[in-house]
Design an enzyme around this catalytic site. Structure first.
Site, short mmCIF file in Angstrom:
data_model
loop_
_atom_site.label_atom_id
_atom_site.label_comp_id
_atom_site.label_asym_id
_atom_site.label_seq_id
_atom_site.Cartn_x
_atom_site.Cartn_y
_atom_site.Cartn_z
N HIS A 1 -34.86 33.90 -8.92
CA HIS A 1 -35.67 35.10 -8.75
C HIS A 1 -35.82 35.51 -7.28
O HIS A 1 -35.63 36.67 -6.91
CB HIS A 1 -37.01 34.81 -9.41
CG HIS A 1 -38.08 35.76 -9.08
ND1 HIS A 1 -38.98 35.52 -8.09
CD2 HIS A 1 -38.37 36.97 -9.58
CE1 HIS A 1 -39.80 36.54 -8.01
NE2 HIS A 1 -39.45 37.43 -8.91
N ARG B 1 -34.30 45.67 -13.81
CA ARG B 1 -35.04 44.53 -14.35
C ARG B 1 -36.52 44.93 -14.47
O ARG B 1 -37.25 44.87 -13.48
CB ARG B 1 -34.91 43.34 -13.41
CG ARG B 1 -33.51 42.73 -13.34
CD ARG B 1 -33.52 41.55 -12.38
NE ARG B 1 -32.36 40.69 -12.52
CZ ARG B 1 -31.28 40.75 -11.74
NH1 ARG B 1 -31.20 41.63 -10.78
NH2 ARG B 1 -30.28 39.91 -11.93
N ARG C 1 -33.23 47.53 -18.73
CA ARG C 1 -33.32 46.37 -19.62
C ARG C 1 -34.76 46.19 -20.06
O ARG C 1 -35.69 46.28 -19.26
CB ARG C 1 -32.86 45.13 -18.86
CG ARG C 1 -33.04 43.87 -19.64
CD ARG C 1 -32.43 42.70 -18.93
NE ARG C 1 -33.25 42.20 -17.85
CZ ARG C 1 -32.86 41.26 -17.01
NH1 ARG C 1 -31.66 40.75 -17.11
NH2 ARG C 1 -33.66 40.83 -16.07
N ASN D 1 -25.25 35.44 -14.70
CA ASN D 1 -26.19 34.45 -14.15
C ASN D 1 -26.62 33.49 -15.26
O ASN D 1 -26.64 32.27 -15.10
CB ASN D 1 -27.43 35.12 -13.56
CG ASN D 1 -27.08 36.10 -12.48
OD1 ASN D 1 -25.99 36.04 -11.93
ND2 ASN D 1 -27.99 37.02 -12.18
N ARG E 1 -29.89 27.39 -13.52
CA ARG E 1 -29.48 28.30 -12.44
C ARG E 1 -30.42 28.25 -11.24
O ARG E 1 -30.07 28.70 -10.16
CB ARG E 1 -29.36 29.74 -12.96
CG ARG E 1 -30.66 30.30 -13.44
CD ARG E 1 -30.46 31.63 -14.14
NE ARG E 1 -30.73 32.75 -13.27
CZ ARG E 1 -30.79 34.02 -13.68
NH1 ARG E 1 -30.56 34.33 -14.94
NH2 ARG E 1 -31.06 34.98 -12.85
N CYS F 1 -23.20 42.64 -14.83
CA CYS F 1 -24.34 42.92 -13.95
C CYS F 1 -24.92 41.65 -13.33
O CYS F 1 -25.93 41.69 -12.66
CB CYS F 1 -25.42 43.70 -14.68
SG CYS F 1 -26.08 42.83 -16.10
#
Ligand code: PEP
Ligand code: MG
Length: 588
Positions: free
Chosen positions: A193, A300, A336, A457, A468, A505
């Protein structure tokens, strides 16, 4: 001079400035017992510290209101209310009267409350856990007389390098972007993030430094090299000069790339590529539109929720989405639906789960909370009136989820019709392909969706079973692993057969070597952070589809990610020339 600290490059750029350490963690509280004679004094000390914390929160609120708006700042009212709660205060004072020092008494009560709120079946109660943690840290810092690390205390123009363990969303909204020149964190990886946010703000960042917070002190002069992922404490004049020179060269290279903003993204053989922007913060839309992006490939929306005490209202969301849609004047804007949970909204608003990445998150949460989801769907349908808005669902594993979402979308449209509110009912609905399940069964989605967008991701995380966000697994998080490449190839093949748009993306799209592989696999729409668009465009314009295809085919056949990387590097070097390739790899 202390040794260079090595981390992960999260957002490129070189900056020099004073370190500002932010230790926003619950401190260790030593057990301390007091005598009966000390009790009244200890209670007075507790009350004074609570008052000081409340005053401080009111000041923080005023500054947050100025920067982020009233809704975002309301979180600080909640924290004042917690500190003034009669039951909480009585409980702490009772423990002090049993001879516990104020800090220990407060610590115990806060741990109890956090546990209790976290286990609540009421989502409003669970949402308060994040505030309890903030209050816990704030008051303990005062009771233990620790340095005050409030991030909002930096003056604009401080040019500070923020050094912290991890940047949580609630800290993020407090940051004054005018005061911070770069970010360095102990935790995190390129796809966590904090890295995504730094790139979206165009702030140089290094993450995964493991122990930078214990090696630096506030005020230490540091060089943050976001391009190479290093942090150099207290540099000598010679080192500073060397970096200043590199910073100048990087800035010149970026400026040259920026001149490509209006150039077409066309490969050497004429193959047209569409480059879109990832937009994380609605107020970044204007900057994204100027970067040369042809629309938004991923917005996002969970960043709208960050640091809030309640979900944003329908009207507020309409405004946020319509702003982005209008900034892109008729170009596609893919928004999204909430991808909260997992790493996305660690505000404690969700049940504590042993494995949140595999838990109740994203589309799963939205389908289970249809009223909350429909507020967002209605807002999206309303904002769609202003342009080419498209809706995308995260973390799907089965077409049933798409059908349920479509059912709710229809209900949302019917509700708007009944209320006589302008909206578009024919908004395209697509899915993110970010689980192996979705990639392997992409064909089962083909009749129900308008597009696929590959979220590499997560696809890498779930395919390789590698977290991740875990800094100690960075070398094992390998997007060029043959399993990942094959899942992408399969998705593209299905999309092509079904005549569906397919894009990427995830971060792979912004890394030259990987973007080259994606072009070769037949992905001709890439969505990247606005600051990454020029470099990707330069790559696209320097390679041919045939060369990319040959290299991708060889990479697909490789046994390991390392082999695939070598194959791609060699082919890309041959296309671009080694000097340009090195330059692009350095800037990504
Ligand atoms: C992805 O998973 O690749 C993606 C783009 O979504 P996020 O990084 O927000 O999970
Ligand atoms: Mg994802």
């Amino acid at each position: 001079m202390p040794a260079t600290l090595h981390g992960v490059s999260a957002s490129p750029g070189i900056v020099v400035g004073p370190a500002h350490l932010l230790r926003w963690e619950v401190p260790e509280v030593p057990s301390r017992v007091i005598d009966d004679a000390e009790i009244e004094g200890e209670i007075a000390r507790l009350r004074t510290c609570i008052e000081a914390a409340c005053d401080r929160l009111r000041a923080v609120k005023a500054r947050a209101e100025e920067k982020a708006g009233a809704a975002e700042a309301a979180i600080f009212d909640v924290q004042v209310a917690i500190l003034q709660d009669g039951e909480l205060r009585t409980r702490i004072e009772t423990l002090v009267r049993q001879n516990l020092a104020a800090e220990k008494a407060f610590d115990l009560v806060m741990l109890e409350w956090r546990e209790h709120f976290g286990r609540s079946t009421n989502p409003m109660m669970r949402e308060r856990v994040g505030d309890l943690v903030d209050v816990h840290i704030r008051l303990l810092s005062l009771l233990l007389d620790l340095p005050d690390h409030d991030p909002v205390d930096l003056e604009p123009g401080s040019n500070a390098i923020l050094v912290t363990h991890d940047l949580t969303p609630s800290l993020t909204i407090q940051l004054d972007r005018r005061a911070i020149a770069g970010i360095a964190t102990d935790a995190g990886t390129r796809t966590s993030h904090v890295a995504i946010l730094a790139r979206s703000l165009g702030l140089p960042a290094v993450v995964g430094l493991i122990d930078a917070t214990s090696k630096l002190q506030t005020g230490d002069r540091v060089i943050l090299d976001g391009t190479n992922g290093t942090l150099i404490p207290r540099p000598t004049a010679a080192v500073l000069a060397q970096f200043a020179d590199r910073a100048r060269r990087e800035a010149a290279a970026q400026a040259e790339l920026a001149t490509l903003a209006d150039a077409e993204a066309v490969m050497l053989d004429g193959t047209r590529v569409t480059l879109r922007a990832n937009v994380d913060l609605p107020d970044e839309a204007g900057r994204a539109a100027e970067s040369g992006a042809e629309g938004v490939g991923l917005m996002r929306t969970e960043f709208l929720v960050v640091g809030r005490t309640a979900m944003p209202s329908e009207d507020e969301q309409v405004e946020a989405y319509a702003n982005v849609v209008r900034a892109f004047r008729g170009q596609p804007v893919v928004i999204r639906t909430y991808d909260v949970g997992g790493d996305k909204l660690p505000i404690g608003g969700f049940p504590h789960e042993p494995n949140p990445f595999l838990g109740w998150r994203a589309i799963r949460m939205c389908l289970d909370e249809p009223e909350l989801f429909k507020v967002q769907l209605r807002a999206l349908l309303r904002a769609a009136v202003d342009g080419d808005l498209r809706i995308m669902l995260p973390l799907v594993v089965s077409v049933e989820e798409v059908r349920q979402a479509r059912f709710l979308l229809q209900e949302a449209a019917d509700e708007l019709s009944r209320r006589g509110i302008a909206h578009r009912a024919d908004v395209p609905l697509g899915v993110m392909i970010e689980t192996p399940a979705a990639a392997m069964s992409a064909d089962s989605f083909a009749d129900d969706v308008s597009f696929f967008s590959i979220g590499t991701n997560d696809l890498v995380q779930y395919t390789l079973a590698v977290d991740r966000g875990n800094a100690s697994l960075v070398t094992r998080y390998t997007p060029l692993h043959p399993a990942v490449l094959r899942l992408i190839a399969r998705t593209v093949e299905v999309a092509r057969g079904a005549r569906l748009d397919v894009s990427v993306c995830g971060e792979m799209a912004s890394q030259p070597l990987m973007a080259f592989a994606l072009l070769g696999l037949g992905v001709h729409t890439l969505s990247v952070a606005p600051s990454g668009i020029p470099a990707v465009k330069r790559l696209v314009r320097g390679v041919s589809q045939a060369a990319a295809r040959d290299a991708a085919t060889a990479a697909l056949r490789s046994a390991t990610a390392r082999e695939a990387e070598q194959v791609l590097r060699q082919a890309l070097g041959a296309q671009l020339g080694e000097e340009l390739l090195d330059g692009l790899l350095g800037l990504a």
